[in-house]
Design a protein around this motif. Structure first.
Motif, PDB file in Angstrom:
ATOM      1  N   GLY A  94       0.795  -1.229   0.000  1.00  0.00           N
ATOM      2  CA  GLY A  94       0.000   0.000   0.000  1.00  0.00           C
ATOM      3  C   GLY A  94       0.826   1.276   0.000  1.00  0.00           C
ATOM      4  O   GLY A  94       0.273   2.370   0.105  1.00  0.00           O
ATOM      5  N   LEU A  95       2.149   1.167  -0.134  1.00  0.00           N
ATOM      6  CA  LEU A  95       2.983   2.390  -0.168  1.00  0.00           C
ATOM      7  C   LEU A  95       2.836   3.078  -1.520  1.00  0.00           C
ATOM      8  O   LEU A  95       2.887   4.307  -1.617  1.00  0.00           O
ATOM      9  N   PHE A  96       2.698   2.286  -2.569  1.00  0.00           N
ATOM     10  CA  PHE A  96       2.269   2.785  -3.879  1.00  0.00           C
ATOM     11  C   PHE A  96       0.769   2.533  -3.917  1.00  0.00           C
ATOM     12  O   PHE A  96       0.330   1.383  -3.790  1.00  0.00           O
ATOM     13  N   ASP A  97      -0.020   3.589  -3.987  1.00  0.00           N
ATOM     14  CA  ASP A  97      -1.470   3.388  -4.010  1.00  0.00           C
ATOM     15  C   ASP A  97      -2.161   4.463  -4.836  1.00  0.00           C
ATOM     16  O   ASP A  97      -2.387   5.581  -4.369  1.00  0.00           O
ATOM     17  N   PRO A  98      -2.496   4.138  -6.093  1.00  0.00           N
ATOM     18  CA  PRO A  98      -3.115   5.120  -6.986  1.00  0.00           C
ATOM     19  C   PRO A  98      -4.535   5.526  -6.573  1.00  0.00           C
ATOM     20  O   PRO A  98      -5.147   6.337  -7.256  1.00  0.00           O
ATOM     21  N   LEU A 103      -5.877  13.003  -1.963  1.00  0.00           N
ATOM     22  CA  LEU A 103      -4.713  13.578  -1.274  1.00  0.00           C
ATOM     23  C   LEU A 103      -3.824  14.332  -2.254  1.00  0.00           C
ATOM     24  O   LEU A 103      -3.330  15.429  -1.946  1.00  0.00           O
ATOM     25  N   VAL A 104      -3.629  13.729  -3.424  1.00  0.00           N
ATOM     26  CA  VAL A 104      -2.803  14.374  -4.459  1.00  0.00           C
ATOM     27  C   VAL A 104      -3.412  15.745  -4.800  1.00  0.00           C
ATOM     28  O   VAL A 104      -2.707  16.748  -4.906  1.00  0.00           O
ATOM     29  N   GLU A 105      -4.737  15.774  -4.927  1.00  0.00           N
ATOM     30  CA  GLU A 105      -5.422  17.021  -5.263  1.00  0.00           C
ATOM     31  C   GLU A 105      -5.307  18.037  -4.116  1.00  0.00           C
ATOM     32  O   GLU A 105      -5.071  19.225  -4.352  1.00  0.00           O
ATOM     33  N   LEU A 154      -8.953   7.741  -8.260  1.00  0.00           N
ATOM     34  CA  LEU A 154      -7.791   7.158  -8.933  1.00  0.00           C
ATOM     35  C   LEU A 154      -6.940   8.227  -9.605  1.00  0.00           C
ATOM     36  O   LEU A 154      -7.450   9.073 -10.333  1.00  0.00           O
ATOM     37  N   ASP A 155      -5.652   8.183  -9.350  1.00  0.00           N
ATOM     38  CA  ASP A 155      -4.654   9.027 -10.012  1.00  0.00           C
ATOM     39  C   ASP A 155      -3.517   8.084 -10.385  1.00  0.00           C
ATOM     40  O   ASP A 155      -2.821   7.573  -9.508  1.00  0.00           O
ATOM     41  N   LEU A 156      -3.360   7.828 -11.673  1.00  0.00           N
ATOM     42  CA  LEU A 156      -2.407   6.809 -12.113  1.00  0.00           C
ATOM     43  C   LEU A 156      -1.006   7.376 -12.349  1.00  0.00           C
ATOM     44  O   LEU A 156      -0.142   6.701 -12.901  1.00  0.00           O
ATOM     45  N   GLY A 157      -0.800   8.624 -11.913  1.00  0.00           N
ATOM     46  CA  GLY A 157       0.449   9.333 -12.220  1.00  0.00           C
ATOM     47  C   GLY A 157       1.730   8.614 -11.830  1.00  0.00           C
ATOM     48  O   GLY A 157       2.768   8.832 -12.443  1.00  0.00           O
ATOM     49  N   ALA A 158       1.672   7.757 -10.837  1.00  0.00           N
ATOM     50  CA  ALA A 158       2.903   7.124 -10.356  1.00  0.00           C
ATOM     51  C   ALA A 158       3.331   5.922 -11.197  1.00  0.00           C
ATOM     52  O   ALA A 158       4.453   5.440 -11.038  1.00  0.00           O
ATOM     53  N   TYR A 159       2.461   5.422 -12.073  1.00  0.00           N
ATOM     54  CA  TYR A 159       2.888   4.291 -12.914  1.00  0.00           C
ATOM     55  C   TYR A 159       2.360   4.344 -14.342  1.00  0.00           C
ATOM     56  O   TYR A 159       2.696   3.481 -15.169  1.00  0.00           O
ATOM     57  N   THR A 225      12.960   6.606 -13.011  1.00  0.00           N
ATOM     58  CA  THR A 225      13.480   7.364 -11.880  1.00  0.00           C
ATOM     59  C   THR A 225      12.387   8.277 -11.350  1.00  0.00           C
ATOM     60  O   THR A 225      11.668   8.917 -12.120  1.00  0.00           O
ATOM     61  N   SER A 226      12.241   8.285 -10.040  1.00  0.00           N
ATOM     62  CA  SER A 226      11.282   9.161  -9.400  1.00  0.00           C
ATOM     63  C   SER A 226      12.050  10.019  -8.409  1.00  0.00           C
ATOM     64  O   SER A 226      12.818   9.500  -7.610  1.00  0.00           O
ATOM     65  N   GLY A 227      11.864  11.330  -8.518  1.00  0.00           N
ATOM     66  CA  GLY A 227      12.629  12.196  -7.635  1.00  0.00           C
ATOM     67  C   GLY A 227      11.799  13.362  -7.142  1.00  0.00           C
ATOM     68  O   GLY A 227      10.682  13.577  -7.602  1.00  0.00           O
ATOM     69  N   SER A 241       7.920  17.089  -1.474  1.00  0.00           N
ATOM     70  CA  SER A 241       7.910  16.169  -2.606  1.00  0.00           C
ATOM     71  C   SER A 241       6.489  15.906  -3.101  1.00  0.00           C
ATOM     72  O   SER A 241       5.541  15.952  -2.322  1.00  0.00           O
ATOM     73  N   HIS A 242       6.345  15.605  -4.389  1.00  0.00           N
ATOM     74  CA  HIS A 242       5.030  15.259  -4.934  1.00  0.00           C
ATOM     75  C   HIS A 242       4.692  13.781  -4.720  1.00  0.00           C
ATOM     76  O   HIS A 242       3.646  13.313  -5.152  1.00  0.00           O
ATOM     77  N   ILE A 243       5.582  13.072  -4.045  1.00  0.00           N
ATOM     78  CA  ILE A 243       5.277  11.683  -3.682  1.00  0.00           C
ATOM     79  C   ILE A 243       4.774  11.684  -2.241  1.00  0.00           C
ATOM     80  O   ILE A 243       5.437  12.213  -1.342  1.00  0.00           O
ATOM     81  N   LEU A 244       3.581  11.126  -2.056  1.00  0.00           N
ATOM     82  CA  LEU A 244       2.928  11.190  -0.752  1.00  0.00           C
ATOM     83  C   LEU A 244       2.936   9.825  -0.075  1.00  0.00           C
ATOM     84  O   LEU A 244       2.811   8.797  -0.740  1.00  0.00           O
ATOM     85  N   ASP A 245       3.052   9.833   1.233  1.00  0.00           N
ATOM     86  CA  ASP A 245       2.939   8.612   2.018  1.00  0.00           C
ATOM     87  C   ASP A 245       1.462   8.392   2.313  1.00  0.00           C
ATOM     88  O   ASP A 245       0.867   9.169   3.065  1.00  0.00           O
ATOM     89  N   PRO A 246       0.854   7.362   1.704  1.00  0.00           N
ATOM     90  CA  PRO A 246      -0.598   7.168   1.880  1.00  0.00           C
ATOM     91  C   PRO A 246      -1.000   6.977   3.343  1.00  0.00           C
ATOM     92  O   PRO A 246      -2.138   7.245   3.704  1.00  0.00           O
ATOM     93  N   ARG A 247      -0.070   6.523   4.191  1.00  0.00           N
ATOM     94  CA  ARG A 247      -0.396   6.285   5.596  1.00  0.00           C
ATOM     95  C   ARG A 247      -0.572   7.582   6.362  1.00  0.00           C
ATOM     96  O   ARG A 247      -1.334   7.674   7.308  1.00  0.00           O
ATOM     97  N   ALA A 268       8.505  -1.016 -12.723  1.00  0.00           N
ATOM     98  CA  ALA A 268       9.652  -0.172 -12.383  1.00  0.00           C
ATOM     99  C   ALA A 268       9.180   1.196 -11.894  1.00  0.00           C
ATOM    100  O   ALA A 268       9.675   1.727 -10.895  1.00  0.00           O
ATOM    101  N   ASP A 269       8.194   1.775 -12.610  1.00  0.00           N
ATOM    102  CA  ASP A 269       7.685   3.108 -12.259  1.00  0.00           C
ATOM    103  C   ASP A 269       6.981   3.073 -10.899  1.00  0.00           C
ATOM    104  O   ASP A 269       7.229   3.920 -10.026  1.00  0.00           O
ATOM    105  N   ALA A 270       6.128   2.078 -10.700  1.00  0.00           N
ATOM    106  CA  ALA A 270       5.412   1.950  -9.425  1.00  0.00           C
ATOM    107  C   ALA A 270       6.397   1.740  -8.281  1.00  0.00           C
ATOM    108  O   ALA A 270       6.257   2.325  -7.197  1.00  0.00           O
ATOM    109  N   ALA A 272       9.558   2.653  -8.160  1.00  0.00           N
ATOM    110  CA  ALA A 272      10.354   3.866  -7.906  1.00  0.00           C
ATOM    111  C   ALA A 272       9.593   4.784  -6.946  1.00  0.00           C
ATOM    112  O   ALA A 272      10.181   5.407  -6.057  1.00  0.00           O
ATOM    113  N   THR A 273       8.285   4.849  -7.099  1.00  0.00           N
ATOM    114  CA  THR A 273       7.463   5.661  -6.203  1.00  0.00           C
ATOM    115  C   THR A 273       7.367   5.005  -4.824  1.00  0.00           C
ATOM    116  O   THR A 273       7.571   5.664  -3.794  1.00  0.00           O
ATOM    117  N   ALA A 274       7.078   3.706  -4.789  1.00  0.00           N
ATOM    118  CA  ALA A 274       6.888   3.002  -3.510  1.00  0.00           C
ATOM    119  C   ALA A 274       8.140   3.030  -2.645  1.00  0.00           C
ATOM    120  O   ALA A 274       8.052   3.184  -1.419  1.00  0.00           O
TER     121      ALA A 274
END
Ligand code: ADP
Ligand code: MG
Ligand code: MG
Length: 325
Positions: A94-98, A103-105, A154-159, A225-227, A241-247, A268-270, A272-274
Motif C-alpha cells: 500500500g505504499l504505492f497506491d493510486p 490527497l494528491v489534489e 484514482l490518479d495513475l500518475g505514479a505508474y 526514476t522518481s525524484g 515532494s510530490h510523492i505522498l505517504d498514503p499512511r 519499475a515506475d510503481a 520507484a514511487t513506492a
C-alpha cells in the motif's frame, strides 16, 4: 533519465503526458519507422486522455462514478492497467497506491503546473487519510469497475508513464521494429540493443545539473526514476515532494531519487514511487516484495545506495560521478 545518444537512425520527439517523449529507431527503413512512430504517438495520446484523472475523459468519469457509489464500465486497456495497479499496490504493502487521488489534489500535485502557497491544513489531510482509500477497495469484474469505498479517487500518475511505455514498446514490436528506445523524462524503455552498441542512459543528479551514473540497457528493459527535484511544492523554505505517504498523507522526506531497472515499465515506475515512500530503512524489503532487483536510491544527505544487481550495471560518468556507490 537522459539518453546518452549514439548516432541516431530515425528520431522523433513527441509531446505527450505533459512531457517530451523521444523515440529513436534503429535498423528499420525510415519511412516505416516514421509510420510506426506516428501510430505510437496517436496511441499514447489516446491513453493520456483516457487515463488522466483531472481532465475530461474515461478516468475522470470513473472517479465521478466511484464517488457516487455507482459501477462504471471501462475499456480493456483501463481495466488492465487498473488490475496491474492493484497488484502492484498490494505487493508494495500500500505504499504505492493510486487510490489516493484526493490527497494528491489536496496538495495541488494534480495540476499541470507546480502548486504554490501553503501546504493544506493538517485537519484536511487527517480527514482524507481517515477515509482510507485503497486500491484493494476496487472490484474489477471484466470491464466493470466499482469501489467499496467512495473515497477512492484514482490518479495513475505514479505508474501510467511506465505502463504507457510498455504498450508503446509492444506497438513498435507489432509494427516490426526490433530495435528502439523511448525516453519520456524520468522513464526510458528499450527494444533490442541498438545493433552492436547498447542503448545507454544516464541517471540525473538530484542536487545539481548533471548525471550521477550511466548504464547500458539490455533488450526489453525499462528504467524509471522518481525524484523530488522536478515537481514539488516550495513553502516557507521547505521543499515538499510530490510523492505522498498514503499512511500519513504527507510528502516523502529523506529519499530524493529512486531508480528502478526492470523488464516491466509499469512495475519499475510503481516501485520507484513506492521505495521513496518506504524510506531509507525499509526500501530493500519493499523492493524484494515488489520483485524488483536493480535499484539505486539517493538520500537527501547525498548518500547513494544500490542493490548488487544495480551496482553490477552502473558505469561511472567522467566529471559527474560523486564517489563509490
Ligand atoms: P514522476 O512524476 O517523476 O514520474 P512518480 O512516478 O513517483 O514521479 O509519480 C508521482 C505522482 O504519483 C504524483 O504526482 C501523484 O500524482 C502520484 N502519487 C504520489 N504519491 C503516490 C503514492 N504513494 N502512490 C501512488 N501514487 C502517488
Ligand atoms: Mg513516474
Ligand atoms: Mg513512479
Amino acid at each position: 533519465v537522459r539518453a546518452l545518444r549514439p548516432v541516431p537512425d530515425t528520431r522523433e520527439t513527441l509531446y505527450l503526458f505533459g512531457t517530451l517523449v523521444e523515440v529513436e529507431i534503429h535498423g528499420t527503413p525510415e519511412a516505416e519507422a516514421r509510420a510506426a512512430i506516428a501510430d505510437v504517438g496517436a496511441h499514447l495520446q489516446t491513453i493520456h486522455r483516457d487515463w488522466h484523472a483531472w481532465r475530461p475523459g474515461l478516468l475522470e468519469d470513473l472517479n465521478a462514478a466511484i464517488a457516487a457509489g455507482r459501477p462504471f464500465t471501462v475499456d480493456d486497456a483501463l481495466a488492465r492497467v487498473l488490475r496491474q495497479g492493484r497488484d502492484l499496490s498490494c505487493a508494495s504493502g500500500g505504499l504505492f497506491d493510486p487510490a489516493i487521488g484526493a490527497l494528491v489534489e489536496a496538495w495541488g500535485f494534480h495540476a499541470d503546473t507546480p502548486p504554490e502557497g501553503d501546504p493544506p491544513p493538517a485537519a484536511t489531510i487527517a480527514a482524507l487519510v481517515a477515509r482510507h482509500p485503497r486500491m484493494t477497495d476496487l472490484r474489477i469484474d471484466g470491464n466493470v469497475v466499482r469501489s467499496t469505498n467512495p473515497a477512492v479517487q484514482l490518479d495513475l500518475g505514479a505508474y501510467a508513464k511506465g505502463a504507457a511505455l510498455d504498450l508503446a514498446a509492444a506497438d513498435l514490436r507489432a509494427a516490426g521494429v526490433s530495435d528502439a528506445v523511448l525516453n519520456a523524462g524520468g522513464g526510458v524503455q528499450v527494444i533490442g540493443q541498438h545493433g552492436a552498441r547498447p542503448w545507454r542512459v544516464a541517471i540525473r543528479d538530484p542536487f545539481q545539473w548533471g548525471v550521477v551514473a550511466a548504464l547500458s540497457l539490455r533488450p526489453g528493459e525499462a528504467l524509471h526514476t522518481s525524484g523530488n527535484y522536478e515537481r514539488f511544492l516550495e513553502a516557507g523554505g521547505v521543499r515538499f515532494s510530490h510523492i505522498l505517504d498514503p499512511r500519513k498523507g504527507q510528502p516523502v522526506q529523506g529519499i530524493v531519487s529512486v531508480s528502478v531497472l526492470d523488464t516491466n515499465g509499469a512495475r519499475a515506475d510503481a516501485a520507484a514511487t513506492a521505495l521513496g515512500v518506504a524510506g531509507a530503512q525499509d526500501w530493500p524489503a519493499v523492493a524484494a516484495a515488489m520483485g524488483v532487483g536493480a535499484v539505486l536510491v539517493i538520500s537527501d544527505d547525498g548518500t547513494m545506495r544500490a542493490t548488487p544487481a544495480m551496482r553490477a550495471r552502473l558505469e561511472p560518468v567522467s566529471g559527474g560521478f560523486p564517489g563509490p556507490i
